[in-house]
Design an enzyme around this catalytic site. Sequence first.
Site, PDB file in Angstrom:
ATOM      1  N   TYR A  40     -70.688  27.289   0.787  1.00 44.69           N
ATOM      2  CA  TYR A  40     -69.733  27.489  -0.314  1.00 44.69           C
ATOM      3  C   TYR A  40     -68.867  28.699  -0.001  1.00 44.69           C
ATOM      4  O   TYR A  40     -69.363  29.741   0.460  1.00 44.69           O
ATOM      5  CB  TYR A  40     -70.480  27.736  -1.630  1.00 44.69           C
ATOM      6  CG  TYR A  40     -69.544  28.136  -2.758  1.00 44.69           C
ATOM      7  CD1 TYR A  40     -68.916  27.162  -3.536  1.00 44.69           C
ATOM      8  CD2 TYR A  40     -69.273  29.479  -3.015  1.00 44.69           C
ATOM      9  CE1 TYR A  40     -68.043  27.523  -4.555  1.00 44.69           C
ATOM     10  CE2 TYR A  40     -68.401  29.840  -4.035  1.00 44.69           C
ATOM     11  CZ  TYR A  40     -67.793  28.866  -4.801  1.00 44.69           C
ATOM     12  OH  TYR A  40     -66.910  29.217  -5.799  1.00 44.69           O
TER      13      TYR A  40
ATOM     14  N   GLU B 296     -61.154  27.404  -3.714  1.00 45.82           N
ATOM     15  CA  GLU B 296     -62.587  27.122  -3.701  1.00 45.82           C
ATOM     16  C   GLU B 296     -62.830  25.976  -2.730  1.00 45.82           C
ATOM     17  O   GLU B 296     -62.312  24.877  -2.935  1.00 45.82           O
ATOM     18  CB  GLU B 296     -63.099  26.754  -5.092  1.00 45.82           C
ATOM     19  CG  GLU B 296     -64.608  26.543  -5.132  1.00 45.82           C
ATOM     20  CD  GLU B 296     -65.119  26.204  -6.516  1.00 45.82           C
ATOM     21  OE1 GLU B 296     -65.973  26.947  -7.023  1.00 45.82           O
ATOM     22  OE2 GLU B 296     -64.650  25.198  -7.088  1.00 45.82           O
TER      23      GLU B 296
END
Length: 403
Positions: free
Chosen positions: A125, A213
Amino acid sequence: MNLHEFQGKSILNSYGVAIQRGVVVNSESEIMDKAKELQDMTGTEGIVIKAQIHAGGRGKGEVTETGSHGVVFCPSVDKLEEKVKGILGGHLVTKQTSAEGKKVNRVLLAEDVYYPGATEPSEIYMSVLLDREKECNIIMYSPEGGMDIEAVAEETPDKIFKEEIDPRLGLQGFQCRRIAFNLGLSGQAFKEMSKFVRALYNAYVGCDASMFEINPVLKTSDEKIIAVDAKVTLDDNGLIRHKDYAEMRDKTEEDPMEVEADEAGLSYVNLDGNVGCMVNGAGLAMATMDIIKLSGGNPANFLDVGGTADAERVEKAFRIILKDENVEAILVNIFGGIVRCDRVAQGVVDAYKNMGEIPVPIIVRLQGTNAEEAKKLIDDSGLNVHSAVLLQEAADKVKEVLA
């Protein structure tokens, strides 16, 4: 301004960020042609089908009409049409949408990057965003990427890392290497991640983004680092420098009332309360929303008519507010500095007459230049409009009409 995954990836790619390649399908008639285009471009056999909506959680979400998930894998083209039709045109419900979901107007056909190789692929992530409290950009990352990153943050916060970037110096080489080290990478993957982080941060700054993101960033089995997803939000105030990015705006993904207000030159955000707000100035709008809350009501919107609150703008604002069926009263709170209060008051009266009977009570509080004349105009209009001088008085009147 939010972007679709394929749009965000195109920006990343332009800054040298390695991405999972793909092609966009807008209609069922394009499916097989686009699949061939993807295979010619990448040589991939398996194809990942991804719904393109402005919401996360697509992989676990479901299409109401077919029960399909928003992200599915097709190992070959034999069943591709069937799988695409199970998503395209349907309404995808995820944790980040309403119960009705969002209509899927396009899908992305992407290459299979989870191919076999020397090592197991791993998901990471990574996001880049502004930390307002510390007044700097940060890179947030975790070696436990994938669909359950929220659970990772809640259950094992020690696996979430943050890298603060000094705005005077920018991202430094040692920070890129520290990120790669904290992710447990070595060898070629370590070098690739360092380059990836540098390119990602350059993209974030270069396109005036407010958030990137990437979940997941994939370390492939042959040590490559690839952005498999891309959730990108651009700063609206920076779009004047990026006309090409501004053209990426998908109004079908936005609240129709917010789109209408934007086209009318009004700053409007739809909320879930029962008291409509019409104010000039963002600070005054926030104070107005607070006083409505303290008076026992709930703001139904944020609406800033700006410094030129003439009859036309006031009427447009009224019409937009009244499209919200939850509105039970409207509070107009104007400070007359640049704009005269009597002109605003006349605008309220003219708008009321042009629109016919307005079904909810209106409280008007005008202060500043020609405030007394404005109050007299409202009081003498004979309309269902209540005038107030003090903000607390206006709040009390809101409470009174809602009782």
